[in-house]
Structures are given as structure tokens and as C-alpha cells.
Write a protein that holds these residues in place. Structure first.
Motif, short mmCIF file in Angstrom:
data_model
loop_
_atom_site.label_atom_id
_atom_site.label_comp_id
_atom_site.label_asym_id
_atom_site.label_seq_id
_atom_site.Cartn_x
_atom_site.Cartn_y
_atom_site.Cartn_z
N TRP A 191 105.00 28.23 87.84
CA TRP A 191 104.16 29.38 87.51
C TRP A 191 104.94 30.66 87.30
CZ3 TRP A 191 99.33 28.35 86.31
CH2 TRP A 191 98.73 27.19 86.82
N ASP A 192 106.11 30.79 87.93
CA ASP A 192 106.80 32.07 87.87
C ASP A 192 108.30 31.87 87.80
OD1 ASP A 192 107.56 31.50 90.49
OD2 ASP A 192 105.89 32.61 91.34
N THR A 201 104.23 37.56 92.21
CA THR A 201 103.65 38.51 91.27
C THR A 201 104.60 38.75 90.10
OG1 THR A 201 102.79 40.77 91.03
CG2 THR A 201 104.60 40.45 92.58
N PHE A 229 99.99 39.74 87.23
CA PHE A 229 99.44 38.51 87.80
C PHE A 229 99.88 38.38 89.26
CE2 PHE A 229 99.43 37.79 83.31
CZ PHE A 229 98.32 36.99 83.06
N ARG A 276 99.72 35.46 92.49
CA ARG A 276 99.45 34.06 92.81
C ARG A 276 99.80 33.81 94.27
NH1 ARG A 276 98.29 29.52 90.32
NH2 ARG A 276 98.91 27.55 91.29
N GLU A 288 98.44 28.34 97.33
CA GLU A 288 97.23 28.08 96.54
C GLU A 288 96.01 27.94 97.45
OE1 GLU A 288 97.91 24.89 93.77
OE2 GLU A 288 99.92 25.60 93.28
N TYR A 317 93.68 28.40 86.70
CA TYR A 317 94.76 27.86 87.50
C TYR A 317 94.94 28.57 88.83
CZ TYR A 317 95.80 26.20 82.79
OH TYR A 317 95.71 25.65 81.53
N ASN A 361 95.41 31.95 89.17
CA ASN A 361 96.15 33.21 89.03
C ASN A 361 95.17 34.36 88.92
OD1 ASN A 361 98.90 32.07 88.72
ND2 ASN A 361 98.04 31.21 86.85
N GLU A 388 94.53 37.94 87.56
CA GLU A 388 95.06 38.84 86.53
C GLU A 388 94.37 40.19 86.64
OE1 GLU A 388 95.22 39.32 81.64
OE2 GLU A 388 94.57 37.43 82.55
#
Length: 519
Positions: free
Chosen positions: A74-75, A333, A341, A343, A347, A379, A381, A383
Motif C-alpha cells: 500500500w505504501d 500516511t 491518505f 491507513r 487493518e 481497501y 484507506n 482519503e
């Protein structure tokens, strides 16, 4: 699923951040002859990216044919061990192909493939496969993290890279550039040249290792265009800049992005010559299919934010994490395309909802209004973007969820800093070779389609669990007749293991991310 004698080699270039917006005018001016020839000899078109447009996530989708919820990237703080699925080089190596990777993101620590691996941007260590190639990574990491090192040390490591394949002309260019920029205080003048010589060195080493290992799937991904576009867009389009640009600075830096594209074009032409890759003219020849893709395109920051240049802002995610009393180690982030974003690393749905609620509760004091537009993607995230209805930020006060009133400037800067270019969802796809139709205008292609298409070119089956499709329309009819598209349920194995990456970015990585506008 072994490599067949019918299959051609594949030479793959990942041109991070390339956009047709710049490529097409430069081609029309005759400034990119090698890229123009590839387009004329094969198929080309827009390659649609995916959201959020985070390069490590997109490049992993390109290499797997799967969306981030399946591959788990993701990042920017991520390792190869945390990828939850196989990527195209795993599939190729498993099938008997010799594979060479250079500069591909999320390949650190390097997998022990049948070939070589030189990890790419955002890697946290110098390791390569085999270890004998490590000097190029050590030089790169030292260059980015220690500007006070001695010139002798830099040259010593550069000489080690010369033994790995860096050409004498590249070595001389690097030495001259290091001497010239040693006392250079102009960050922008130094930034481009240091990125360029690194790009040239990696390209040279890549070619030498492809020759040495005789790889059949060879992939080189580079960030010269992306990093240059982030930093120099305002000089190329000063009228779209969020801040005033001095005429003297425009004169000095206006051509930097164009120079980056020209450097890439020269490198591609040189690589094709050195690897003896011939492109089909009117008849079929050669045995190498060349693929060039970008993970996204580019645009100015005001365009990305959808705000006038004088109303462009920069959200400060680290300040928000601190003021909202979130556990910094549990939150990832990044800033992309005019939005920020967040996250949650684990999760955790409860924590994600709390984070979303906290951000939604931040309000302008007078008149009362939401400060951010907050949304949750499929997903997980979060935003946020500045409320589009807000005008001037100067003097504006906002109330935090616990009632504390602060100046808006504490969480949103009224300027965008040094970064003036941002991601655009339309990237680039170019393919040419003995199995590719000549002069074909590709449409409706996605980054998710790249791996299924590569597998088809290698005469390997496509996983039914992949989210992309084979771009069959770019293939010559005789190729499809000789190598019909095959499918299997999945390339994954029950015992495939991965590890969650809970590491935090060190200062060197953070500085690299800030230099590109991601923090």
C-alpha cells in the motif's frame, strides 16, 4: 510450464511517471527517436493507473496482475517478504526462465531467482542477488544518505561499480558531476544531475548483467522522469505554478524534465544496441519483445488538487497524527494527487472507523463547516482533501474533535513547498517486437493487464485469479495461432508465506519521500 522454444525474450523498461503529455510533443519534434521508432514498430497507448496512485503499490500490481488488496502493498515502507502473492518473475523463474531485475520496487530483500536482482527505490538495505552486485546499491544509498562523505570514498565505490559494468564514459561523467556539484548549494541544480548519473550507472550495470546471466526476462525500472517531474514541473509550466517563479530560475531549470526524457531515450537506444535487439520493419526479425510502461502520468499540483494555483495547499499528515493523538507507529500516511491518505497498519476496522470519525469531526470555527472532505475507499484507506468550498486559509481557525481550537496553518500549509508536479491516472504503454502488431493504437488498457500480457508473450498460462486481462489485440495473428492463450486457476501455492512489515521509515527514507512530495 517450462519455457518453450517458440517464446521470444522479453525486455521490459519501467519508466516511472512518464506521460504522453510530454512524450508526444517531444516525439513530434524528433527529440525521442528511439521511443518514436518503438511506437512506429509496435503498439502504444494510454495505460490506466489505479488508486491510490502510490508507486510501490502500482508497480506491484503491474508485476502481479492483482489489486493491492490481494498483493498487500500500500505504501513506501514495505519489503519483498510482505508481498502476499507471486509476481511475474517468480512465475517465470519457476518455469525455467532466467530473470534479471534492476530497480524494481519492493524487491528488497532480493529473492533468489534464477538470474540477478538489484532492488530499486525505497529499499532499506544494500543487499542484491548475487551479493557480488551490492556495490551499486551501496553507492546509491551512501549518495542519498551522507552528503558529507569524502569525494575519495565516492570515487572508490564508483570504481567498484565500473567493474560491474558502468561504462568508462558514465564513470567519467559521474566523476565530473561529483566534482562540479560538490560545493553546489542550489538544491535543484544538484538534484537533477545526481539522479541522472545514478540512472546511467544502474542502466550500465543492468545491461552487463543481462549479458552475463543471459536472462530471458529482463526488467529495468527507473525513477528519473518521476523525480524530475515532481521537482521541476513549475519551471516547465510556470503559469500553472502554485507559487511565483523567478524568471532566472525558469531559464535555469525549464528544460530539466525534457532532459530527463532525452536521457531515457538515449539509454533505451543504447541498451537495444548493446543487447543486439532488432525491431521488425516490414518483415519479422529478432527474438526480443520490448515493453515500456509507466505506473502513472503527471500533471501540475494545482491540476491534481482541482484548485486555482493561488489556492493550492499542502496537508500536513504528521501534524494531524500528533494532534489527534493517534499511535504514530500504527498509522501509515502519504500524499498523492492532491489528497492525503491514512491507513491503519493492522487493518483494524474499529481503529479505521475511529480515524475516519476524528478527521470528519475537524471543523472550521466560523462559519461552521467541515474542514476536510473525508472518504473511505474499498481497501480501507482513508482519503482526505481540503473542503473544496473553503477559500482563503489565512487566519482561519479549526476545532479538533476534543474541542481544541487551532490555526488551520498547523495542519494545512498555504504553500506546496518545493514539489510542483503530481501524479495523473493516465500512464504510458509501448510494445514492439516480433510478436507485436505494427502501428497499433491501444485503448482501454490498465496496469493490471501488464503481467497477463507478459505471461502470454512468454507462452505461460494466466491465473484466473488475476484482475487484469491479456492485451490480445496487440499480438500478431500468427503469434496467437502458435501460442494460444492458456489459463490456470492460480499461480499461488498453499505454502506461500509472507510477513507483515511493521518497520518505520528511517530518516534517510523520510528525506527521500519528502523530496518527492509524499510526506
Amino acid at each position: 510450464m517450462n519455457k518453450t522454444s517458440r517464446s521470444s525474450k522479453v525486455l521490459f523498461f519501467g519508466m516511472d511517471g512518464a506521460t504522453w503529455r510530454i512524450l508526444k510533443p517531444m516525439m513530434a519534434q524528433g527529440r525521442l527517436p528511439h521511443l518514436q521508432r518503438l511506437c512506429d514498430s509496435g503498439a502504444s497507448g494510454i495505460l490506466q493507473s489505479i488508486e491510490p496512485m502510490v508507486s510501490p503499490a502500482i508497480w506491484t500490481s503491474i508485476a502481479s496482475g492483482k489489486t493491492p488488496d490481494k498483493h498487500g502493498v500500500w505504501d513506501f515502507v514495505v519489503s519483498s517478504k510482505s508481498v502476499r502473492c507471486k509476481r511475474v518473475w517468480d512465475m517465470a523463474s519457476q518455469s525455467g526462465w532466467r530473470v534479471g531485475l534492476c530497480g524494481y520496487m519492493v524487491t528488497w530483500p532480493p529473492p533468489e531467482l534464477n538470474g540477478f536482482v538489484i532492488p530499486g527505490s525505497f529499499s532499506r538495505g544494500p543487499e542484491t542477488h548475487p551479493a557480488s552486485l551490492q556495490a551499486i546499491r551501496e553507492l546509491d544509498m551512501t549518495q542519498r544518505s551522507d552528503n558529507r562523505r569524502s569525494l575519495f570514498t565516492a570515487m572508490q565505490r564508483a570504481w567498484q561499480c565500473h567493474r560491474l559494468g558502468v561504462r568508462p564514459s558514465s564513470f567519467a561523467d559521474a566523476a565530473l558531476t561529483l566534482v562540479r556539484t560538490r560545493a553546489q548549494r542550489d538544491y535543484l541544480e544538484k538534484f537533477y544531475h545526481m539522479r541522472r548519473i545514478g540512472f546511467e550507472a544502474y542502466a550500465d550495470v543492468f545491461v552487463r548483467q543481462v549479458q552475463h546471466f543471459q536472462t530471458q526476462l529482463s526488467m529495468y525500472v527507473f525513477t528519473l522522469v518521476d523525480s524530475t517531474s515532481h521537482n521541476y514541473w513549475k519551471f516547465m509550466e510556470p503559469e500553472a505554478s502554485a507559487s511565483s517563479v523567478e524568471p532566472r530560475e525558469i531559464q535555469k531549470h525549464r528544460s530539466k524534465i525534457y532532459q530527463a526524457y532525452e536521457a531515457v531515450d538515449r539509454m533505451i537506444g543504447r541498451t537495444l544496441r548493446r543487447l543486439e535487439v532488432s525491431l521488425p520493419a516490414r518483415h519479422e526479425e529478432g527474438n526480443t519483445n520490448v515493453i515500456i510502461v509507466s505506473d502513472h502520468g503527471f500533471q501540475s499540483v494545482p491540476e491534481a488538487q482541482g484548485r486555482p494555483p493561488d489556492r493550492t495547499v499542502r496537508i500536513l499528515p504528521e501534524a494531524l497524527v500528533e494532534l489527534l493523538h493517534w499511535e504514530a507507529a500504527a498509522v501509515r500516511t502519504f500524499n498523492i494527487r492532491g489528497a492525503t491518505f491514512f491507513r491503519h497498519r493492522q487493518e483494524d476496522s474499529f481503529q479505521i472507523e475511529k480515524m475516519r470519525s476524528d478527521l470528519s469531526a475537524i471543523r472550521v470555527v466560523n462559519p461552521s463547516a467541515p474542514f476536510f472532505d473525508v472518504s473511505l475507499d474499498p481497501y480501507g484507506n482513508i482519503e482526505i482533501a481540503l473542503n473544496a468550498a473553503l477559500g482563503e486559509l489565512k487566519g482561519l481557525q479549526v476545532k479538533l474533535p476534543e474541542g481544541q481550537i487551532i490555526a488551520a496553518e498547523k495542519i494545512v500549509a498555504g504553500d506546496i513547498g518545493a514539489i510542483s508536479g503530481d501524479h495523473h491516472p493516465e500512464g504510458v504503454f509501448i510494445a514492439a517486437g516480433p510478436d507485436i502488431r505494427r502501428g497499433y493504437a491501444l485503448q482501454n488498457a490498465s496496469v493490471l493487464d501488464v503481467t497477463p500480457t507478459l505471461l502470454a508473450l512468454m507462452d505461460l498460462p494466466i491465473g484466473q485469479d488475476m484482475d487484469g486481462r491479456v492485451l490480445t489485440e496487440i499480438f500478431k495473428p500468427d503469434f496467437l495461432s502458435a501460442s494460444p492463450i492458456r489459463h490456470i486457476d492460480t499461480w499461488e501455492e498453499p505454502n506461500w508465506s509472507y510477513e507483515e512489515d511493521n518497520a518505520s521509515a528511517d530518516e534517510a527514507l523520510k528525506e527521500n519521500l519528502r523530496s518527492l512530495g509524499y510526506l
